[in-house]
Design an enzyme around this catalytic site. Structure first.
Site, PDB file in Angstrom:
ATOM      1  N   ASP A 211      40.293  42.244  37.360  1.00  0.00           N
ATOM      2  CA  ASP A 211      40.528  40.823  37.140  1.00  0.00           C
ATOM      3  C   ASP A 211      39.682  40.578  35.823  1.00  0.00           C
ATOM      4  O   ASP A 211      39.034  39.503  35.621  1.00  0.00           O
ATOM      5  CB  ASP A 211      39.846  40.305  38.344  1.00  0.00           C
ATOM      6  CG  ASP A 211      39.894  38.788  38.762  1.00  0.00           C
ATOM      7  OD1 ASP A 211      41.140  38.385  38.087  1.00  0.00           O
ATOM      8  OD2 ASP A 211      39.179  38.015  39.387  1.00  0.00           O
TER       9      ASP A 211
ATOM     10  N   MET B 260      34.922  37.109  47.487  1.00  0.00           N
ATOM     11  CA  MET B 260      34.092  38.127  48.129  1.00  0.00           C
ATOM     12  C   MET B 260      32.738  37.605  48.537  1.00  0.00           C
ATOM     13  O   MET B 260      32.140  38.320  49.428  1.00  0.00           O
ATOM     14  CB  MET B 260      33.898  39.568  47.344  1.00  0.00           C
ATOM     15  CG  MET B 260      35.268  40.443  47.511  1.00  0.00           C
ATOM     16  SD  MET B 260      34.977  42.044  46.958  1.00  0.00           S
ATOM     17  CE  MET B 260      33.412  42.695  48.023  1.00  0.00           C
TER      18      MET B 260
END
Length: 567
Positions: A142, A31
């Site tokens: 995650d 990201m």
């Protein structure tokens, strides 16, 4: 004094964001980039700056804003506290507490599995963090060893909420794309793309993280990401090396059926109820004990079925706002729910392999498993699984070990590994194993005298094969916890010149034989017959043979690495 994990800024990096002065790089993910920064009050913080291509997306900014609000509700014990954010900036960014400590992955890679007391401390700390995260209505998605920092006082879990490496909007996320590291993904994540994710997926990842911390390997380890996914779906976990109550809890967390797993709060209660292990883990750690007790007071999560999170969104929704389950036939009996007839199993595994490879082909978080890229130089049946020019952080990342004056940095379009004293040092590369049978190429330059480039392969913690590329010879041997043992050496009629042109090194490992090439010319073959070495990662680094001066520096450079899986 800057944190040990900080790397120098690159020319295109910002020097300031709002009131924050950027002073270094901490890492790069799917990201965006994480920087170390100073506040006006000279406090160090971590700032995650979102990728430039996501900034113009209004839907992303809306979700970013909502996710920040959700993340701020997570209590700061055992997590990196959210301090500030600017979703309206040209490059939206998030500011969190800076935690200066090694990752769990780094500690296990460098020192081996944790001792019993330290292992229980990590198990308690991560369960505490998940209890807080889930209590705020957030799913981590995650959780893995690189997202657990062993900070003074108490372990810290990072990269929850918006810090996940994921596609930001449903328009950017194709069916079959998933986020995370395969070895820590729960079985339900390989199923229907429309299925909602639950906190039970994080509990499964907790089991994988604790197993790795205690044994140095993942509980479903295999020689490729699709094979790992297949084991997660169909095989029991390998928990050899764990014992007692903790082994039972890890096995419970790794249940195939999410409904059979404990909640994070239940895990925490059970961990703290073991008098011997809990007392040893909490001895002299008042911060960890205080955090665990505070987490037990969290009321946002209640036991029972956990449903209603949106897998395709950055934004998670509070558990209290979840709709009731749809009416329908009762679920299959737990004992039979994950039974797969042979024909269905083959179909599921084929779908999983395709989905995993789609996900893994995207650049981003270096800890994510690697996947195939468009074929380049591959022969029939081969699949290109890693391609990296090593000019900037991608699959390989900057790394520093100040105590030994060793680091890996990106300089002049190459990955440079160096040590101030003789010895060896491995750079931080992809976590996941490559197939045991593979072919690879990498360009190597020796930058200082008496330096050797190291290429490790079939390398798992504390055992693997090592190729040493020195000025006058190439040696192949085993590298285990007790040291390096040479199998075979090849003198070089044309030495590798210090500061000269790169040499293109090729290696092909098939079964019990390694084939070595230099600039397309065969150097020789080497038997690979150590029964303890069965598979693992490919790693790059610097090595010095005995007989060289104690003081260096010793420096080598790598560029343009490619790795193919062989049929």
């Amino acid at each position: 004094m800057l944190g040990e994990r900080t790397q120098p800024l690159l020319p295109h990096d910002p020097r300031a964001l709002g009131d924050y002065v950027i002073v270094g790089r901490l890492g790069e993910g799917g990201m965006g980039t994480v920087y170390l920064a100073r506040t006006p009050g000279e406090v160090l913080v971590a700032i995650k700056v979102i990728r430039a291509d996501l900034g113009p997306d209004d839907e992303f900014r809306r979700r970013f804003r909502s996710e920040v609000a959700r993340a701020r509700q997570v209590p700061p014990f055992c997590t990196a506290e959210v301090l500030d954010a600017d979703p309206d900036h040209d490059r939206p960014y998030l500011v969190v507490e800076y935690v200066d400590g090694p990752t769990l992955a780094h500690v296990v890679e460098e020192r081996g599995p944790l001792t019993s007391a330290n292992l229980h401390s990590v198990a308690i700390g991560v369960a505490t963090a998940l209890t807080a995260i889930h209590g705020a209505g957030v799913i981590h998605r995650d959780l893995k060893p690189r997202n657990v920092l062993l900070a003074p006082g108490s372990p810290k879990v990072i990269d929850f909420g918006i810090a996940r490496a994921m596609e930001a909007t449903s328009g950017n996320t194709a069916i079959g794309q998933m986020v995370g590291t395969v070895a820590y993904m729960s079985p339900e994540r390989f199923g229907d793309a429309d299925a909602q994710l639950t906190p039970a997926a994080d509990v499964f990842a907790w089991g994988g993280v604790v197993a790795y911390a205690g044994t140095g390997r993942t509980p479903f380890a295999a020689d490729s990401p699709p094979a790992t996914a297949a084991r997660i779906l169909t095989q029991p976990p390998d928990l050899s090396g764990l014992s007692g109550q903790l082994r039972d809890l890890v096995g419970h967390a790794l249940e195939k059926d999410p409904a059979n797993r404990p909640s994070a709060r239940e895990l925490l209660d059970l961990l703290l109820s073991g008098p011997t292990q809990a007392a040893a883990a909490l001895a002299g750690q008042p911060d960890l004990l205080a955090a665990a007790e505070e987490a037990q007071a969290v009321t946002g999560v209640t036991p029972g079925p956990r449903v209603g999170y949106d897998e395709d969104s950055i934004v998670t929704v509070p558990i209290s706002e979840m709709p009731p389950p749809l009416a329908g036939p009762p679920p299959p009996e737990p004992g039979r729910r994950w039974f797969l007839p042979v024909a269905v199993a083959l179909l599921v595994l084929a779908v999983v392999a395709g989905a995993v490879m789609v996900m893994l082909s995207r650049p981003g978080n270096p800890a994510d498993a690697v996947g195939p890229l468009p074929s380049d130089g591959a022969s029939a049946g081969e699949s290109l699984i890693i391609q990296d020019d090593l000019s900037h952080p991608r699959y390989w990342q900057p790394k520093s070990l100040p105590a030994e004056q060793a680091d890996c940095t990106f300089e002049n379009g190459a990955l440079v590994a160096r040590r101030a004293q003789k010895g060896l040092y491995r750079c931080a590369g992809p976590d996941d194993d490559v197939p045991a049978d593979f072919r690879a190429e990498v360009s190597v330059r020796l930058l200082t005298a008496n330096s050797c480039a190291g290429v490790w392969f079939r390398f798992a913690p504390w055992k693997g094969y090592l190729i040493r590329l020195c000025g006058n010879k190439i040696s192949v041997g085993t590298h285990k916890s007790q040291g390096v043992t040479t199998i075979r050496s090849f003198p070089l009629d044309q030495p590798l010149v210090v500061g000269g042109d790169p040499a293109r090194i090729g290696l092909e490992a098939v079964g019990g034989e390694l084939r070595l090439e230099r600039d397309g010319v065969l150097v020789g073959t080497v038997p690979l017959n150590d029964p303890e070495i069965t598979g693992g990662r490919v790693a790059l680094g610097v090595y010095t043979d005995g007989g060289v001066p104690q003081a260096g520096p010793y420096e080598v450079a790598f560029s343009n690495v490619r790795i193919w899986g062989l049929p």
